[in-house]
Scaffold this motif. Structure first.
Motif, PDB file in Angstrom:
ATOM      1  N   ASN A 154      12.238  13.684  31.234  1.00 44.57           N
ATOM      2  CA  ASN A 154      10.673  13.485  31.129  1.00 44.57           C
ATOM      3  C   ASN A 154      10.526  12.879  29.697  1.00 44.57           C
ATOM      4  OD1 ASN A 154      10.075  14.494  33.447  1.00 44.57           O
ATOM      5  ND2 ASN A 154       9.803  16.874  32.779  1.00 44.57           N
ATOM      6  N   ARG A 158       8.135   9.472  29.554  1.00 47.19           N
ATOM      7  CA  ARG A 158       7.095   9.261  29.087  1.00 47.19           C
ATOM      8  C   ARG A 158       6.834   8.008  27.990  1.00 47.19           C
ATOM      9  NH1 ARG A 158       7.796  14.757  27.894  1.00 47.19           N
ATOM     10  NH2 ARG A 158       8.285  14.292  25.727  1.00 47.19           N
ATOM     11  N   LYS A 203      -0.514   8.723  41.232  1.00 43.79           N
ATOM     12  CA  LYS A 203      -0.433  10.517  40.838  1.00 43.79           C
ATOM     13  C   LYS A 203       0.874  10.715  40.930  1.00 43.79           C
ATOM     14  CE  LYS A 203      -5.121  11.495  42.163  1.00 43.79           C
ATOM     15  NZ  LYS A 203      -5.971  12.246  42.961  1.00 43.79           N
ATOM     16  N   TYR A 206       3.080   9.669  38.150  1.00 46.10           N
ATOM     17  CA  TYR A 206       2.773  10.634  37.199  1.00 46.10           C
ATOM     18  C   TYR A 206       3.383  11.890  37.045  1.00 46.10           C
ATOM     19  CZ  TYR A 206      -0.374  13.464  34.001  1.00 46.10           C
ATOM     20  OH  TYR A 206      -0.810  14.282  33.058  1.00 46.10           O
ATOM     21  N   ARG A 211       3.715   8.083  32.318  1.00 52.31           N
ATOM     22  CA  ARG A 211       2.554   7.968  31.615  1.00 52.31           C
ATOM     23  C   ARG A 211       1.937   6.710  31.059  1.00 52.31           C
ATOM     24  NH1 ARG A 211       3.055  12.432  33.510  1.00 52.31           N
ATOM     25  NH2 ARG A 211       3.051  14.168  32.532  1.00 52.31           N
ATOM     26  N   LYS A 212       2.906   5.757  30.939  1.00 53.27           N
ATOM     27  CA  LYS A 212       2.521   4.380  30.703  1.00 53.27           C
ATOM     28  C   LYS A 212       2.543   3.377  31.978  1.00 53.27           C
ATOM     29  CE  LYS A 212       3.466   4.744  25.803  1.00 53.27           C
ATOM     30  NZ  LYS A 212       4.050   3.835  24.533  1.00 53.27           N
ATOM     31  N   THR A 259      -7.316   7.951  34.554  1.00 53.47           N
ATOM     32  CA  THR A 259      -6.799   8.162  33.149  1.00 53.47           C
ATOM     33  C   THR A 259      -7.439   9.373  32.535  1.00 53.47           C
ATOM     34  OG1 THR A 259      -6.065   5.700  32.986  1.00 53.47           O
ATOM     35  CG2 THR A 259      -6.603   7.006  31.100  1.00 53.47           C
ATOM     36  N   LEU A 262      -6.012  12.659  34.367  1.00 56.58           N
ATOM     37  CA  LEU A 262      -4.673  13.140  33.978  1.00 56.58           C
ATOM     38  C   LEU A 262      -4.223  13.011  32.532  1.00 56.58           C
ATOM     39  CD1 LEU A 262      -2.940  11.028  36.784  1.00 56.58           C
ATOM     40  CD2 LEU A 262      -3.608  13.328  36.943  1.00 56.58           C
ATOM     41  N   GLY A 264      -2.635  12.452  29.343  1.00 59.31           N
ATOM     42  CA  GLY A 264      -1.618  11.663  28.542  1.00 59.31           C
ATOM     43  C   GLY A 264      -1.380  10.573  29.407  1.00 59.31           C
ATOM     44  N   MET A 265      -2.108  10.212  30.355  1.00 61.31           N
ATOM     45  CA  MET A 265      -1.878   8.796  30.976  1.00 61.31           C
ATOM     46  C   MET A 265      -2.927   7.516  30.163  1.00 61.31           C
ATOM     47  SD  MET A 265      -3.156   7.586  35.021  1.00 61.31           S
ATOM     48  CE  MET A 265      -3.130   6.151  35.275  1.00 61.31           C
ATOM     49  N   LYS A 266      -1.889   6.756  30.389  1.00 56.34           N
ATOM     50  CA  LYS A 266      -2.614   5.414  29.648  1.00 56.34           C
ATOM     51  C   LYS A 266      -2.369   4.333  30.644  1.00 56.34           C
ATOM     52  CE  LYS A 266      -1.433   7.420  25.212  1.00 56.34           C
ATOM     53  NZ  LYS A 266      -0.299   8.379  25.275  1.00 56.34           N
ATOM     54  N   HIS A 267      -3.237   3.133  30.339  1.00 58.03           N
ATOM     55  CA  HIS A 267      -3.003   2.103  31.469  1.00 58.03           C
ATOM     56  C   HIS A 267      -3.444   0.869  30.673  1.00 58.03           C
ATOM     57  CE1 HIS A 267      -7.021   2.720  32.660  1.00 58.03           C
ATOM     58  NE2 HIS A 267      -7.182   1.268  32.818  1.00 58.03           N
TER      59      HIS A 267
END
Length: 360
Positions: A154, A158, A203, A206, A211-212, A259, A262, A264-267
């Motif tokens: 993980n 991440r 999803k 994720y 995360r990225k 984003t 969720l 910690g999700m970044k895009h």
């Protein structure tokens, strides 16, 4: 199991040595998508799935090798990977079984699952759908977690970047199925279906630890040679471009919502649409002399027959927007890669890939 087992060593080697090799800006890159991202997966598929493992593809790749990339050389995924410190895209998933453990342990960092002809929807194109690509990644993750420990796996994921380039085949298939004249209701249903499926795929990734996310949107497909060849004057097909722009807006909204939802999700979303339209509007910006024709192909605008060993190809490839009747030249991919990596909001939003990579 041999393929998945061997791929384990790719990720294991990445996790164990990431800190020792600072030239890599992220531990690994995982790629999903269609022919804009495929680096050879389709070479291993039987039947009629789209392939580019023959001349004149690869004429500008090292050693003039046709690798399965739909380009005269590198594609956009290669250049994005280069900006992140890698030699080029990670290897195709279906090729890993042909590699020895010693080669893998020398530092392959990530896997490319993309398959030419695939789409976001399960009903689109290639047998290796986006859902299948995500399933393959899930199988890989389970092996890694059992060997490395879940915490180490993980941590790796991440920090890694998940590159996705898809949607064009869904759009072209929808436009064709509606006889190029979809109703407003049909367009709305299409946008909703694509956005919902895309969100579900993200999803799932994720949930597996990603995360990225770095997405590449649908290009202005109405300006590709194949589309232009169907216009009496060789102009862009506005209906296709309008559909692409609307789909991109809908996906961008879905990403913003995800984003926020969720933790910690970044895009980032690289706009291939804006890149193509920018070049079409001002070809001299990168010294292009032809933004309408395919460099490799035959017939009107080089788009009435596919690029193949029997068709002609241009010598001034750095002056063409398109390599074949749908895909960009290596020069275009290089320009786009830089724009997505470190460009302005016109080409990458809400942040660019460089900012995503550097975000802890």
């Amino acid at each position: 199991m041999r393929t998945v087992g061997i791929i384990f060593f790719v990720i294991a080697a990445t996790a164990l040595s990431a800190a020792a090799e600072p030239k890599y800006k992220v531990p690994a890159v995982y790629v999903f998508g269609d022919s804009t991202a495929d680096v050879g997966n389709n070479n291993y598929l039987p039947g009629n799935d789209a392939k580019a493992n023959f001349p004149h593809y690869g004429v500008d790749f090292p050693h003039q090798t046709p690798t399965g990339r739909f380009s005269n050389g590198y594609n956009g995924i290669d250049f994005l990977s280069i900006h992140m410190g890698f030699k080029r895209s990670p290897p195709p998933y279906l090729s890993i079984a042909n590699k020895t453990h010693s080669l893998i342990l020398k530092g392959l960092r990530g896997v490319n699952f993309a398959s030419g002809g695939s789409g976001i929807l399960d009903t689109t194109g290639s047998t290796v759908t986006m859902a299948k690509q995500v399933q393959d990644f899930a199988a890989l993750k389970s092996i890694v977690a059992s060997r490395l420990s879940l915490d180490k796996a993980n941590y790796l994921l991440r920090k890694s970047v998940f590159l996705i380039s898809s949607g064009g085949n869904d759009l072209i298939g929808f436009f064709s199925a509606t006889n190029s004249s979809p109703t407003a209701a049909q367009v709305g249903e299409f946008y909703n279906a694509v956005a919902a499926n895309y969100s579900n795929h993200l999803k799932t990734l994720y949930g597996l630890g990603a995360r990225k996310f770095a997405l590449i949107d649908v290009p202005a497909v109405g300006c590709c040679p194949f589309a232009r060849s169907n216009h009496p004057a060789g102009a862009c097909i506005d209906g296709l471009n309008d559909l692409a722009k609307g789909l991109n807006d809908r996906i961008s909204l879905a990403l913003s919502n995800l984003t926020s939802e969720l933790p910690g999700m970044k895009h980032t979303i690289g706009s291939s649409y804006n890149v193509v339209m920018k070049i079409v509007a001002d070809p001299l910006i990168i010294g292009y002399k032809d933004v309408k024709s395919a460099c490799c192909g035959g017939g009107k605008l080089g788009a009435e027959s596919s690029c193949s060993p029997s068709t002609a190809f241009c010598v001034n490839r750095n002056e063409f927007l398109f390599w074949d009747r749908i895909h960009p030249t290596q020069a275009t991919s290089e320009f786009a890669g830089l724009a997505f990596y470190s460009g302005s909001l016109e080409f990458a939003s809400p942040i660019n890939l460089k900012q995503l990579v550097e975000d802890a």
